[in-house]
Design a protein around this motif. Structure first.
Motif, PDB file in Angstrom:
ATOM      1  N   LEU A  40     -24.426 -58.151  29.924  1.00  0.00           N
ATOM      2  CA  LEU A  40     -25.336 -57.901  31.039  1.00  0.00           C
ATOM      3  C   LEU A  40     -24.760 -56.907  32.049  1.00  0.00           C
ATOM      4  O   LEU A  40     -25.309 -56.719  33.127  1.00  0.00           O
ATOM      5  N   TRP A  41     -23.638 -56.281  31.689  1.00  0.00           N
ATOM      6  CA  TRP A  41     -23.078 -55.177  32.459  1.00  0.00           C
ATOM      7  C   TRP A  41     -23.313 -53.880  31.693  1.00  0.00           C
ATOM      8  O   TRP A  41     -23.350 -53.879  30.455  1.00  0.00           O
ATOM      9  N   VAL A  42     -23.487 -52.794  32.424  1.00  0.00           N
ATOM     10  CA  VAL A  42     -23.556 -51.466  31.796  1.00  0.00           C
ATOM     11  C   VAL A  42     -22.445 -50.599  32.383  1.00  0.00           C
ATOM     12  O   VAL A  42     -22.102 -50.738  33.562  1.00  0.00           O
ATOM     13  N   VAL A  79     -16.325 -47.882  35.617  1.00  0.00           N
ATOM     14  CA  VAL A  79     -17.217 -48.351  36.680  1.00  0.00           C
ATOM     15  C   VAL A  79     -18.395 -49.024  35.980  1.00  0.00           C
ATOM     16  O   VAL A  79     -19.176 -48.366  35.294  1.00  0.00           O
ATOM     17  N   ASP A  80     -18.500 -50.346  36.125  1.00  0.00           N
ATOM     18  CA  ASP A  80     -19.558 -51.115  35.474  1.00  0.00           C
ATOM     19  C   ASP A  80     -20.554 -51.602  36.520  1.00  0.00           C
ATOM     20  O   ASP A  80     -20.193 -51.901  37.661  1.00  0.00           O
ATOM     21  N   TYR A  81     -21.803 -51.721  36.099  1.00  0.00           N
ATOM     22  CA  TYR A  81     -22.894 -52.096  37.001  1.00  0.00           C
ATOM     23  C   TYR A  81     -23.647 -53.261  36.388  1.00  0.00           C
ATOM     24  O   TYR A  81     -23.961 -53.253  35.194  1.00  0.00           O
ATOM     25  N   CYS A  82     -23.916 -54.273  37.197  1.00  0.00           N
ATOM     26  CA  CYS A  82     -24.628 -55.454  36.702  1.00  0.00           C
ATOM     27  C   CYS A  82     -25.986 -55.561  37.390  1.00  0.00           C
ATOM     28  O   CYS A  82     -26.058 -55.611  38.624  1.00  0.00           O
ATOM     29  N   THR A  83     -27.044 -55.607  36.612  1.00  0.00           N
ATOM     30  CA  THR A  83     -28.394 -55.723  37.168  1.00  0.00           C
ATOM     31  C   THR A  83     -28.842 -57.179  37.211  1.00  0.00           C
ATOM     32  O   THR A  83     -29.938 -57.482  37.651  1.00  0.00           O
ATOM     33  N   PHE A  84     -27.982 -58.103  36.760  1.00  0.00           N
ATOM     34  CA  PHE A  84     -28.311 -59.525  36.716  1.00  0.00           C
ATOM     35  C   PHE A  84     -27.928 -60.185  38.035  1.00  0.00           C
ATOM     36  O   PHE A  84     -26.839 -59.976  38.549  1.00  0.00           O
ATOM     37  N   GLY A  85     -28.804 -60.987  38.604  1.00  0.00           N
ATOM     38  CA  GLY A  85     -28.489 -61.700  39.840  1.00  0.00           C
ATOM     39  C   GLY A  85     -28.907 -60.934  41.083  1.00  0.00           C
ATOM     40  O   GLY A  85     -29.523 -59.858  41.015  1.00  0.00           O
ATOM     41  N   PRO A 127     -23.735 -56.027  41.574  1.00  0.00           N
ATOM     42  CA  PRO A 127     -22.446 -55.441  41.944  1.00  0.00           C
ATOM     43  C   PRO A 127     -21.986 -54.323  41.016  1.00  0.00           C
ATOM     44  O   PRO A 127     -22.422 -54.228  39.859  1.00  0.00           O
ATOM     45  N   PHE A 128     -21.082 -53.509  41.519  1.00  0.00           N
ATOM     46  CA  PHE A 128     -20.302 -52.584  40.701  1.00  0.00           C
ATOM     47  C   PHE A 128     -18.911 -53.201  40.515  1.00  0.00           C
ATOM     48  O   PHE A 128     -18.327 -53.712  41.475  1.00  0.00           O
ATOM     49  N   ARG A 129     -18.422 -53.158  39.288  1.00  0.00           N
ATOM     50  CA  ARG A 129     -17.082 -53.658  38.980  1.00  0.00           C
ATOM     51  C   ARG A 129     -16.199 -52.470  38.627  1.00  0.00           C
ATOM     52  O   ARG A 129     -16.481 -51.728  37.693  1.00  0.00           O
ATOM     53  N   ILE A 130     -15.133 -52.300  39.399  1.00  0.00           N
ATOM     54  CA  ILE A 130     -14.253 -51.143  39.238  1.00  0.00           C
ATOM     55  C   ILE A 130     -12.964 -51.583  38.546  1.00  0.00           C
ATOM     56  O   ILE A 130     -12.271 -52.490  39.031  1.00  0.00           O
ATOM     57  N   LYS A 131     -12.631 -50.951  37.431  1.00  0.00           N
ATOM     58  CA  LYS A 131     -11.385 -51.250  36.725  1.00  0.00           C
ATOM     59  C   LYS A 131     -10.356 -50.175  37.075  1.00  0.00           C
ATOM     60  O   LYS A 131     -10.558 -48.996  36.827  1.00  0.00           O
ATOM     61  N   VAL A 132      -9.244 -50.621  37.667  1.00  0.00           N
ATOM     62  CA  VAL A 132      -8.187 -49.711  38.103  1.00  0.00           C
ATOM     63  C   VAL A 132      -6.933 -50.001  37.279  1.00  0.00           C
ATOM     64  O   VAL A 132      -6.481 -51.149  37.217  1.00  0.00           O
ATOM     65  N   TYR A 173      -9.266 -55.430  38.856  1.00  0.00           N
ATOM     66  CA  TYR A 173     -10.642 -55.065  39.195  1.00  0.00           C
ATOM     67  C   TYR A 173     -10.880 -55.288  40.693  1.00  0.00           C
ATOM     68  O   TYR A 173     -10.188 -56.067  41.342  1.00  0.00           O
ATOM     69  N   PHE A 174     -11.867 -54.605  41.211  1.00  0.00           N
ATOM     70  CA  PHE A 174     -12.468 -55.003  42.479  1.00  0.00           C
ATOM     71  C   PHE A 174     -13.957 -54.716  42.395  1.00  0.00           C
ATOM     72  O   PHE A 174     -14.425 -54.046  41.463  1.00  0.00           O
ATOM     73  N   TYR A 175     -14.711 -55.251  43.334  1.00  0.00           N
ATOM     74  CA  TYR A 175     -16.167 -55.184  43.271  1.00  0.00           C
ATOM     75  C   TYR A 175     -16.729 -54.503  44.511  1.00  0.00           C
ATOM     76  O   TYR A 175     -16.228 -54.693  45.616  1.00  0.00           O
TER      77      TYR A 175
END
Length: 361
Positions: free
Chosen positions: A58-60, A100-106, A110-115, A125-127
């Motif tokens: 459910l993330w893109v 950079v992942d984006y979730c349209t669920f909920g 949020p955007f989830r950033i992988k560093v 990660y941070f959001y």
């Protein structure tokens, strides 16, 4: 009870009041950051993110045009440095924004950033989310009343949250719980009782299994499990008391069955008392900080009038404290709930002191 009847279909995002904004500034939560949530929405395209089993997460994963990617990467490194370091650019050369992942669920989308640290391949990660006052109250209450500290930043309409590490509850229940030893299952049952009590006391709702994580901690010759909330959208919003008790969600059925199978009624009551006492001690030790937050929340609009009336009536039926029925805001209900727990703890403690003095005499 179906989730459609238990939960509202959509929770609105509530703006940050001037008083809450001042509070965030005082406690170093309000810090200027170089990128906004809206900036990350300018992605050029996306691809679906699948888990190791080939299931849709459910993330893109989004990508940006060449003209914007460099600026966005640099800004996200700056955010990471502000969140986890001293805010300087000295560490930029060692960092890479892997995804950079984006979730349209909920609700929060949020955007989830992988560093990733390019020197050793360690990553975190941070959001990045839209600011929501009820979520901020939830984060601050978690920071003060749970066993865990939380690091987050707010700047205008953008909220930055650190990643809370752990095994998602739904994944743990499906893949790992069946392989736990009997003693581990008993310990998990205990933790779920305490987690359930903590959520109800501070009015944190919607703790379905994918909204908390299980954290295994290795202690000498065995593993101890902890349960941590990771989603704070439903802080002080819903009108049904059951929403604030994780035991009533069907996703937690196996955890409830663990409690029934592993704990006697007396043990359940004992763990509830333990958790109330621990929360009461945290309320007392938080002092002026939690008092100020609750006073701000009492004046804030973070729910609907019908939700406030319904929840006040249901808590009254549980406590027989008429003040709950007279509450006009969710903040007033929260203040009464925390004060109820604190007063009960102090009354019992004082009773024990008096009894000990009588015994000594």
């Amino acid at each position: 009870m179906s989730e459609e009847r238990l939960m509202s279909k959509k929770k609105p995002a509530y703006p940050v009041s001037a008083d809450l904004d001042s509070y965030l500034d005082e406690y170093n939560r309000k810090i200027e950051i170089p990128i906004f949530y809206e900036d990350l929405l300018r992605f050029a395209g996306s691809v679906v993110v699948y888990d190791t089993a080939g299931e849709d997460t459910l993330w893109v994963r989004v990508y940006y045009s060449d003209s914007e990617r460099q600026e966005i990467d640099l800004s996200l490194k700056q955010v990471y440095s502000i969140l986890h370091s001293d805010g300087s650019d000295r560490i930029f050369q060692y960092l890479n924004i892997d995804a950079v992942d984006y979730c349209t669920f909920g609700n929060s989308k949020p955007f989830r950033i992988k560093v990733r640290n390019i020197l050793n391949d360690n990553f975190t990660y941070f959001y990045v989310k839209r600011t929501d006052a009820s979520r901020i109250y939830g984060l601050e209450l978690e920071h003060m009343l749970s066993p865990y500290n939380l690091n987050f930043l707010v700047y205008k309409d953008t909220l930055i949250e650190e990643h809370i590490a752990g095994i998602p509850g739904d994944v743990f229940i499906k893949e790992m719980l069946p392989h736990c030893s009997e003693s581990e299952k008993a310990q998990l049952a205990k933790e779920f009782v305490k987690f359930n009590e903590r959520c109800m006391i501070r009015l944190l709702g919607d703790m379905r299994s994918y909204n908390y994580v299980i954290v295994p901690v290795h202690d000498f010759d065995h593993v101890v499990y902890r349960i941590r909330a990771i989603d704070f959208d439903q802080q002080c919003f819903e009108g049904k008391l059951k929403v604030y008790r994780p035991q009533f969600f069907k996703e937690n059925y196996h955890m409830v069955e663990l409690v029934r199978g592993k704990l006697q009624r007396n043990s359940v009551d004992q763990y509830k008392i333990e958790e109330r006492s621990i929360v009461a001690k945290r309320i007392i030790s938080s002092g002026t900080r939690i008092n100020r937050l609750v006073m701000i929340c009492k004046k804030d609009n973070i729910s609907l009038p019908e939700h406030i009336a319904m929840l006040g009536k249901q808590i009254y039926e549980l406590t027989l404290d008429a003040n709950f029925k007279r509450s006009e805001t969710m903040g007033e209900l929260l203040a009464l709930a925390l004060d109820f727990v604190k007063r009960n703890y102090q009354d019992v403690s004082m009773k024990q002191i008096i009894e000990k003095r009588i015994d000594l005499d």
